[in-house]
Design a protein around this motif. Structure first.
Motif: not given
Length: 318
Positions: A142-144, A174-175, A223-224, A298-303
């Motif tokens: 989350x920090x990154x 984190x683009x 995933x990003x 969008x950045x997260x898990x299981x997107x």
């Protein structure tokens, strides 16, 4: 006039306080107000010279300092009442903090937004430990992904090849962020300060339709998803759909950011999520003859990529 805010984050032992001290030396012409989540074994340089029962302490370099033991709204209210005593605000979060929680008042409260402006979130990275932290620690992820600057620290502890691997991994996660590195204990503070949160960012991808481009990067479960649209958006429709998603479905969504081309609006819209809040602000005006494109990540898990494509396509202007 609002005070500029820099938030320092990074997992335990990443070097936040060392960087903060270096920043105070490099910017010795400025006076800072400093909020720390907690005082660790390594504190800020400078003896505290005010009485310890005061909520704000004056340091011997003229900066103000306090700990985040009380409500942050009360601290910011007092800092605003004493805004002639300092030039900028620095916040050093604890190593296990989700920075979105610290940043949320600056985006969600109209009075605080008026008085304070978050310019950048800087995340310190311990390059020897970060790959393991990404596998095992939700807070480090989350920090990154929330940061605007990723500062690779303790670089002498790894090889150049390993450093390049870390940089590539972080850029995919984190683009939005600019990546800098410490070198022999020296930090590129001027370059970091030249980076501001609401600046444009670049993202790309491969063509997947006539209407937009998209990209998809993975690191484990993270995933990003990036999208580029040529057609303009309906601002209200996009805001409504994204807000609904953040409130009801965004359990594993860490961050959204976008530069939006909206129909009948002559400037960019800057879109970003802070926790479950959605913030849309005005950006700079499109240059004459400039190709207008929207870029959203969008950045997260299981997107679910198809879900986001459907949501975004349904928000395009007629």
């Amino acid at each position: 006039m609002s005070k500029s805010v820099t938030i320092l984050t990074g997992f335990l032992g990443s070097g936040k306080t060392t960087f903060l001290n270096a920043l105070l030396i490099a910017k010795k012409d400025k006076k800072f107000a400093i909020i720390e989540n907690e005082f660790g074994q390594e504190g800020i340089d400078g003896e505290l010279v005010m009485k310890p029962d005061d909520s704000l302490f004056e340091m011997n370099n003229g900066c103000l300092c306090c700990t985040l033991n009380d409500n942050i709204y009360e601290i910011l209210s007092e800092l605003n009442s004493r805004n002639q005593e300092y030039d900028e605000l620095l916040i050093e979060t604890t190593g296990i903090a989700d920075p979105a929680g610290v940043a949320n008042p600056f985006f969600g409260n109209s009075e605080i937004k008026r008085d304070f402006s978050v310019k950048r979130v800087v995340c310190l990275i311990d390059v020897a430990l970060i790959l393991d932290q990404l596998k095992n620690t939700e807070e480090a992820i989350k920090q990154i992904v929330f940061a605007d600057v990723l500062l690779l620290n303790k670089t002498a502890s790894v090889t150049e090849a390993h450093l390049n691997e870390i940089k590539e991994t972080l850029e995919k996660l984190n683009p939005f962020a600019k990546v800098f590195k410490e070198n022999d204990g020296q930090f590129p503070i001027d370059k970091i300060y030249a980076t501001e949160r609401d600046q444009d960012f670049k993202t790309g991808g491969k063509d997947t339709s006539h209407d937009h481009k998209s990209g998809h990067h993975h690191h484990g479960d993270i995933a990003s998803l990036s999208f580029v649209f040529d057609k303009p958006f309906n601002e209200k429709e996009l805001q409504m759909r994204l807000f609904g998603y953040l409130v009801f479905e965004a359990k594993d969504l860490y961050r959204v950011k976008g530069i939006i081309h909206a129909k009948d609006i002559e400037h960019r819209l800057i879109l970003q999520s802070v926790g479950q809040s959605l913030v849309i602000t005005g950006g700079r005006k499109w240059d004459e003859g400039e190709e207008k494109k929207s870029r959203i990540v969008f950045i997260g898990k299981h997107l679910d990529k198809s879900l986001f494509e459907q949501m975004l396509n349904g928000s395009l202007a007629e």
